[in-house]
Design an enzyme around this catalytic site. Sequence first.
Site, PDB file in Angstrom:
ATOM      1  N   ASP A  49       0.852  -1.191   0.000  1.00  0.00           N
ATOM      2  CA  ASP A  49       0.000   0.000   0.000  1.00  0.00           C
ATOM      3  C   ASP A  49       0.889   1.242   0.000  1.00  0.00           C
ATOM      4  O   ASP A  49       1.990   1.183  -0.538  1.00  0.00           O
ATOM      5  CB  ASP A  49      -0.976  -0.066   1.190  1.00  0.00           C
ATOM      6  CG  ASP A  49      -2.265   0.688   0.899  1.00  0.00           C
ATOM      7  OD1 ASP A  49      -2.175   1.906   0.673  1.00  0.00           O
ATOM      8  OD2 ASP A  49      -3.350   0.077   0.900  1.00  0.00           O
TER       9      ASP A  49
ATOM     10  N   HIS B  61       2.122   1.984  -3.290  1.00  0.00           N
ATOM     11  CA  HIS B  61       1.231   2.994  -3.878  1.00  0.00           C
ATOM     12  C   HIS B  61       1.809   4.406  -3.820  1.00  0.00           C
ATOM     13  O   HIS B  61       1.110   5.376  -4.088  1.00  0.00           O
ATOM     14  CB  HIS B  61      -0.142   2.948  -3.191  1.00  0.00           C
ATOM     15  CG  HIS B  61      -0.886   1.666  -3.438  1.00  0.00           C
ATOM     16  ND1 HIS B  61      -2.131   1.419  -2.925  1.00  0.00           N
ATOM     17  CD2 HIS B  61      -0.558   0.572  -4.162  1.00  0.00           C
ATOM     18  CE1 HIS B  61      -2.538   0.208  -3.315  1.00  0.00           C
ATOM     19  NE2 HIS B  61      -1.587  -0.328  -4.067  1.00  0.00           N
TER      20      HIS B  61
END
Length: 393
Positions: free
Chosen positions: A219, A242
């Site tokens: 993430d 991310h």
Amino acid sequence: MAKQQSFSLVLVILIILFTNSSSANAAQYNVLTFGAKPDGKTDSTKAFLAAWTRACESIKPATVYAPPGRFFLLNVVFPGPCKNNAILVRVDGTLVAPSDYRLTGNAGNWIFFQYVNGVTLSGGVLDGQGPGLWACKASGNNCPSGATSLGFSNSNNIVISGLTSLNSQLYHIVINGCQNVKVQGVTVSASGHSPNTDGIHVQLSSGVTILNSRIRTGDDCVSIGAGTTNLWIEKVACGPGHGISIGSLGKDLQEPGVQNVTIKSVAFTGTQNGLRIKSWGRPSNGFARNILFQHAIMTNVQNPMVIDQNYCPDNNNCPGQESGVKISDVTYQDIHGTSATQVAVKFDCSKKNPCTGIKLENVKLTYMNQPADASCNNADGNASGFVLPSSCL
Ligand SMILES: *[C@@H]1O[C@H](CO)[C@@H](O)[C@H](O)[C@H]1NC(C)=O
Ligand SMILES: *[C@@H]1O[C@H](CO)[C@@H](O)[C@H](O)[C@H]1NC(C)=O
């Protein structure tokens, strides 16, 4: 003879000095003394807590020491306030979480410090044993949300140095409600497909510095939540993951803003995003302002520069879809490299609260060796220097 005497005198003085300085030094509490077992399976939670309690009650600076070996810890809360403000927690070994996520999956945090002042956590490997929970989440079963591996809450003057965090169930490190925190030389490592395993999450905190760190995860590399001010990030390498994200902001109607954030000399490799600001398409009084993104290298990044004010997963709960979050004074300086998609710059701001004061200076992003594209909605500002893709502001 006189020479010899003065030599002995110096020696005596040196010995006295040395003895004095070592007795003035930190009291040491080795977790082994309190019954911790470096065998990877005996629960050492009580021993760690006992060592912490002694250090916390010491009126002098104190050290909690965990030597090499694997220490199994169920979940530990290290509470303050303490009687001294100089506690070093030195870990030469590995702290291992339970592999059965049912044991800690609802605990919030696996290793948690709260209400402490002047704590340095140095070295150590945290093995969060996350893959069991990731598999549960991937199967679509009903799973606990998972525990953050390391949390600091409502604490001041914290240093986290030389730590390695592996395979957290949920976030790796969370800084919440803290002042003056330095995170340096940290390594985060988890699969690029692990869910919600943000590297470092900061919120409601001021004066946090993140330096010289390497974050590979599933993430956000670093996520910056509401109420973060005076944040400095420098020399951080991200990917997979991310990217660095300010937000999601504006989930709540009443929300403290994000202000004075510097993110410089960062490298993104194969990440979903590079430098992102993201807010919910919902009413809110939140804001993000005085943000500087400087010296970033993008390598094969899907969305190198993105402002997304229309975040609304499943199109749920976003009345009118207009974000109330005000984004202003965001500077992108010396950002270059390659995009993995045609649109390398995307500023999708709120119709109700357009972005203002966006500045682009020396940007060069290409897609398959060609100039990439830029797309703007409700974004205002200007460009200077060499800017490619050419500015849509
Ligand atoms: C902005 O934050 C930095 C630390 O990141 C701090 O040194 C500086 O004083 C802050 N500036 C203002 C105006 O508060
Ligand atoms: C660029 O924007 C700044 C502030 O947003 C403004 O002061 C400046 O005049 C602008 N420059 C140009 C060339 O428009």
